[in-house]
Enzyme design. Sequence first.
Site, mmCIF file in Angstrom:
data_model
loop_
_atom_site.group_PDB
_atom_site.id
_atom_site.type_symbol
_atom_site.label_atom_id
_atom_site.label_comp_id
_atom_site.label_asym_id
_atom_site.label_seq_id
_atom_site.Cartn_x
_atom_site.Cartn_y
_atom_site.Cartn_z
ATOM 1 N N ILE A 187 0.822 -1.218 0.000
ATOM 2 C CA ILE A 187 0.000 0.000 0.000
ATOM 3 C C ILE A 187 0.853 1.265 0.000
ATOM 4 C CG2 ILE A 187 -0.317 0.298 2.510
ATOM 5 C CD1 ILE A 187 -3.363 0.704 1.818
ATOM 6 N N GLY A 206 3.548 -4.127 11.148
ATOM 7 C CA GLY A 206 2.585 -4.381 10.064
ATOM 8 C C GLY A 206 2.488 -3.210 9.105
ATOM 9 N N ASP A 223 1.052 -0.379 9.474
ATOM 10 C CA ASP A 223 1.313 0.910 10.134
ATOM 11 C C ASP A 223 2.814 1.241 10.107
ATOM 12 O OD1 ASP A 223 0.094 2.951 12.278
ATOM 13 O OD2 ASP A 223 2.021 2.245 13.017
ATOM 14 N N GLY A 280 -4.347 -8.643 10.375
ATOM 15 C CA GLY A 280 -2.994 -9.051 10.775
ATOM 16 C C GLY A 280 -2.967 -9.380 12.259
ATOM 17 N N VAL A 281 -2.197 -8.623 13.020
ATOM 18 C CA VAL A 281 -2.059 -8.925 14.455
ATOM 19 C C VAL A 281 -3.382 -8.776 15.217
ATOM 20 C CG1 VAL A 281 0.403 -8.430 14.670
ATOM 21 C CG2 VAL A 281 -1.214 -6.593 14.999
ATOM 22 N N TYR A 282 -4.339 -8.020 14.692
ATOM 23 C CA TYR A 282 -5.620 -7.881 15.388
ATOM 24 C C TYR A 282 -6.502 -9.122 15.242
ATOM 25 C CZ TYR A 282 -4.944 -3.007 16.922
ATOM 26 O OH TYR A 282 -4.505 -1.856 17.552
HETATM 27 P P1 ADP Z 1 -4.113 -4.946 12.169
HETATM 28 O O1 ADP Z 1 -3.403 -4.553 13.442
HETATM 29 O O2 ADP Z 1 -5.276 -4.035 11.843
HETATM 30 O O3 ADP Z 1 -4.453 -6.398 12.127
HETATM 31 P P2 ADP Z 1 -1.723 -5.342 10.490
HETATM 32 O O4 ADP Z 1 -0.816 -4.278 9.989
HETATM 33 O O5 ADP Z 1 -1.175 -6.315 11.484
HETATM 34 O O6 ADP Z 1 -3.033 -4.594 11.024
HETATM 35 O O7 ADP Z 1 -2.259 -6.174 9.256
HETATM 36 C C1 ADP Z 1 -3.294 -5.746 8.396
HETATM 37 C C2 ADP Z 1 -3.071 -6.323 7.013
HETATM 38 O O8 ADP Z 1 -2.098 -5.517 6.333
HETATM 39 C C3 ADP Z 1 -2.511 -7.754 7.011
HETATM 40 O O9 ADP Z 1 -3.203 -8.507 6.006
HETATM 41 C C4 ADP Z 1 -1.041 -7.550 6.615
HETATM 42 O O10 ADP Z 1 -0.513 -8.681 5.916
HETATM 43 C C5 ADP Z 1 -1.168 -6.360 5.682
HETATM 44 N N1 ADP Z 1 0.035 -5.575 5.395
HETATM 45 C C6 ADP Z 1 1.215 -5.482 6.072
HETATM 46 N N2 ADP Z 1 2.060 -4.648 5.445
HETATM 47 C C7 ADP Z 1 1.403 -4.187 4.330
HETATM 48 C C8 ADP Z 1 1.742 -3.307 3.248
HETATM 49 N N3 ADP Z 1 2.926 -2.704 3.173
HETATM 50 N N4 ADP Z 1 0.799 -3.085 2.278
HETATM 51 C C9 ADP Z 1 -0.415 -3.663 2.336
HETATM 52 N N5 ADP Z 1 -0.787 -4.506 3.331
HETATM 53 C C10 ADP Z 1 0.106 -4.765 4.303
#
Ligand code: ADP
Length: 176
Positions: A17, A38, A40, A125-127
């Site tokens: 993203i 992740g 963020d 992801g981690v949530y």
């Molecule tokens: P949350 O805490 O809301 O679960 P995460 O960042 O742990 O957020 O994960 C949300 C989603 O974003 C996961 O599917 C993860 O694989 C994905 N993700 C991680 N890095 C990127 C990135 N650079 N671009 C797009 N998606 C990503």
Amino acid sequence: METKINQTSIVLVCGDITKETTDAIVNAANEYLISGGGVDGAIHDAGGPAIMAECRQIGGCPTGQAVITTGGKLAAKYVIHTVGPVYHGGNKDEAELLQSAYRNSLKLAREKKLQSISFPAISCGVYGYPQKEAAHLAIKICIEFARENTDIKLIRHILFNRKIYDIFSEELSKLV
Ligand code: ADP
């Protein structure tokens, strides 16, 4: 995969993203708006410290709500920071909060007169949100929004790997 609802294209792609060139990208942030891992972490790494400075000024964001900063060094002009729910089994209002996170991000983009927005898979992801259910709700809210609003012309879902891309694709096929 791509579909058109009214005047809005809804597009699913596999990718990172931080590379998006839409008017805004959405960050799956935490309530403190403090940089984590992740997506963020990737957004703050790529966008530089200006985004975090704005987040500190804002101070926080309750789960299900959304706030906006500039995009720093990113190609996207803005980052919309939303907070999805941590999944605790499904009886803690998680579905409503996840839908609110998508809906409030779209509303904020519309208020700012933005025409294009990219979402990550919020809470997937981690949530720990079950990905199929999360994909269903994400797509459902975007379709509802596109049926009721014509301002946003492009909604992209950026899925980080093939597995989650396939899950989102299946849900999109079912809902259109
Ligand atoms: P949350 O805490 O809301 O679960 P995460 O960042 O742990 O957020 O994960 C949300 C989603 O974003 C996961 O599917 C993860 O694989 C994905 N993700 C991680 N890095 C990127 C990135 N650079 N671009 C797009 N998606 C990503």
